[in-house]
Design an enzyme around this catalytic site. Structure first.
Site, PDB file in Angstrom:
ATOM      1  N   ASP A   1       0.827  -1.209   0.000  1.00 45.10           N
ATOM      2  CA  ASP A   1       0.000   0.000   0.000  1.00 45.10           C
ATOM      3  C   ASP A   1       0.854   1.249   0.000  1.00 45.10           C
ATOM      4  O   ASP A   1       0.364   2.348  -0.307  1.00 45.10           O
ATOM      5  CB  ASP A   1      -0.915  -0.020   1.222  1.00 45.10           C
ATOM      6  CG  ASP A   1      -1.897  -1.178   1.138  1.00 45.10           C
ATOM      7  OD1 ASP A   1      -1.498  -2.306   1.500  1.00 45.10           O
ATOM      8  OD2 ASP A   1      -3.014  -0.976   0.644  1.00 45.10           O
TER       9      ASP A   1
ATOM     10  N   ASN B   1       2.144  -2.984   4.084  1.00 44.80           N
ATOM     11  CA  ASN B   1       1.134  -3.845   3.482  1.00 44.80           C
ATOM     12  C   ASN B   1       0.189  -4.344   4.570  1.00 44.80           C
ATOM     13  O   ASN B   1       0.337  -4.017   5.745  1.00 44.80           O
ATOM     14  CB  ASN B   1       1.821  -5.013   2.743  1.00 44.80           C
ATOM     15  CG  ASN B   1       0.870  -5.717   1.783  1.00 44.80           C
ATOM     16  OD1 ASN B   1       0.196  -5.088   0.972  1.00 44.80           O
ATOM     17  ND2 ASN B   1       0.799  -7.031   1.885  1.00 44.80           N
TER      18      ASN B   1
HETATM   19  C1  LIG Z   1      -2.320  -4.080  -4.766  1.00 43.37           C
HETATM   20  S1  LIG Z   1      -2.527  -3.249  -3.281  1.00 43.37           S
HETATM   21  C2  LIG Z   1      -3.360  -4.441  -2.350  1.00 43.37           C
HETATM   22  C3  LIG Z   1      -3.175  -4.217  -0.890  1.00 43.37           C
HETATM   23  O1  LIG Z   1      -4.288  -3.487  -0.333  1.00 43.37           O
HETATM   24  C4  LIG Z   1      -4.853  -4.292   0.674  1.00 43.37           C
HETATM   25  O2  LIG Z   1      -5.375  -3.569   1.742  1.00 43.37           O
HETATM   26  P1  LIG Z   1      -6.980  -3.281   1.810  1.00 43.37           P
HETATM   27  O3  LIG Z   1      -7.650  -4.524   1.351  1.00 43.37           O
HETATM   28  O4  LIG Z   1      -7.191  -2.951   3.274  1.00 43.37           O
HETATM   29  O5  LIG Z   1      -7.207  -2.100   0.911  1.00 43.37           O
HETATM   30  C5  LIG Z   1      -3.711  -5.161   1.126  1.00 43.37           C
HETATM   31  O6  LIG Z   1      -2.777  -4.433   1.913  1.00 43.37           O
HETATM   32  C6  LIG Z   1      -3.125  -5.540  -0.197  1.00 43.37           C
HETATM   33  O7  LIG Z   1      -1.844  -6.080  -0.179  1.00 43.37           O
END
Ligand SMILES: CSC[C@H]1O[C@H](OP(=O)(O)O)[C@H](O)[C@@H]1O
Length: 362
Positions: free
Chosen positions: A242, A252
């Site tokens: 992220d 992440n």
């Molecule tokens: C390709 S970025 C995906 C990344 O985002 C997710 O977080 P969230 O589901 O809370 O937005 C997670 O950290 C993933 O690795």
């Protein structure tokens, strides 16, 4: 990505001019497509994780600005939209990146030109994301191909955490793109899918993606990864991010750091799929400087799924009133990262490694 023969992106502008998303809260049980028609709707969709994943959050925010420019293209509206959308989720840098992109583009333009320019840029951001992730897939494929060759063409076992799939981006995904490219190249690839508590993006989204893409996989509890690595069952880890610092510290989903520690302890390569808009060039110390989103306690004390009556709902798993902490991300220091798979190639997780691939940023 193809779902039952239909090609989907996770966000798109429909022929009628509305912006559509897959409302991921209902997956894997229902594929619900919804229109977002106001700044508030875009803010709710990001904050409440109808859409999630750093690149997709950025793309959604870009379209949110465009929709607002139709309603009110004034400078004040532009400023307020930046604020309203930026405050939805603090960690994924793609949100700020996209909002800054739109502001830089639109503010110099005459009011009457802003909506059209905003929609055009939002569409470009989506197309750029798809191409970036395709290239990440190509570079990641070579890593998987080399492991397959070492194993005499045997099965390559990949562990991934959370969902860094096409549902976290506009298409292809980041961590999943090398997996999809390997599967399409005929490599025998198997994926250990971390369920990823508390919101279970792995169990609900990555497993759904693997199913639809026909990729061999096992869903595992978050705490099983170290054991599988200890027993030689994992050939490499690939995760998303992220926000990654210019030194290669990787923020992440919560739990990533623990996987990286287990990977290092067991000699398992640990790769991060990293589209360049996810690099925060302004941060030096990821552990201390990246804001970590703290989400609601009831995401920990409850779990969502299909109830006995067939409806999708939440079940409480702890006693009434149980207090909980819910940090949504953690930071893996660069020293634990084997390599950063970017659209320009694989970089060492270091300032020198990223500067070599992105000299214009150095
Ligand atoms: C390709 S970025 C995906 C990344 O985002 C997710 O977080 P969230 O589901 O809370 O937005 C997670 O950290 C993933 O690795």
């Amino acid at each position: 990505m193809k779902i039952d023969g239909t090609h989907y992106r996770s966000i798109w502008r429909d022929g009628d001019g509305t912006v559509k998303i897959i409302d991921q809260r209902w997956l894997p049980h229902e594929l619900r497509i919804v229109s977002l028609e106001s700044r508030t709707a875009f803010a709710d969709a990001i904050r409440d994780m109808w859409v999630r994943g750093a690149p997709l959050i950025g793309a959604t925010a870009a379209y949110g600005v465009a929709v607002q420019m139709v309603a009110d293209p004034s400078d004040d509206a532009l400023t307020e939209t930046w604020r309203v959308l930026h405050e939805t989720r603090p960690t994924a840098i793609n949100l700020r990146w996209a909002l800054d992109e739109m502001d830089r583009l639109l503010r110099p333009l005459p009011l009457e030109a802003r909506a059209g320019a905003a929609f055009a840029r939002a569409a470009e951001i989506c197309d750029e994301d798809v191409e970036t992730n395709r290239r990440i897939g190509q570079h990641g494929l070579e890593i998987i191909r080399a492991i397959a060759a070492k194993k005499g063409g045997g099965r390559v076992n990949v562990l991934t955490h959370c969902n860094a799939g096409w549902l976290a981006t506009v298409d292809w995904g980041t961590a999943t793109s090398p997996i999809y490219h390997a599967a399409e190249a005929g490599i025998d690839v198997h994926v250990f899918v971390d369920e990823t508590r508390p919101r279970n993006q792995g169990a609900q989204l990555t497993a759904w993606e693997m199913n639809h893409h026909g990729v061999s996989h096992d869903l595992i509890v978050d705490n099983a990864g170290g054991h599988l690595m200890q027993h030689g069952e994992v050939d490499l880890c690939i995760v998303g991010t992220d926000r990654t610092t210019a030194q290669g510290d990787v923020c992440n989903k919560i739990g990533t750091y623990l996987k990286a520690l287990a990977a290092q302890a067991n000699g398992v390569p640990f790769y991060v799929a990293l589209p360049s808009p996810t690099i925060d060039w302004t941060v030096t110390d990821g552990v201390r400087e990246i804001p970590i989103e703290e989400r609601a306690q009831d995401e920990v004390t409850r779990v969502q799924g299909r109830l006995p009556d067939g409806k999708i709902g939440w079940v409480q798993i702890s006693p009434d009133g149980t207090p909980a902490r819910n940090p949504a991300f953690d930071v893996t220091p660069a020293a634990l990262v084997t390599g950063l798979i970017t659209e320009r190639g694989v970089a060492q997780a270091s300032a020198a490694g990223l500067a070599a691939l992105f000299p214009e940023k150095a």
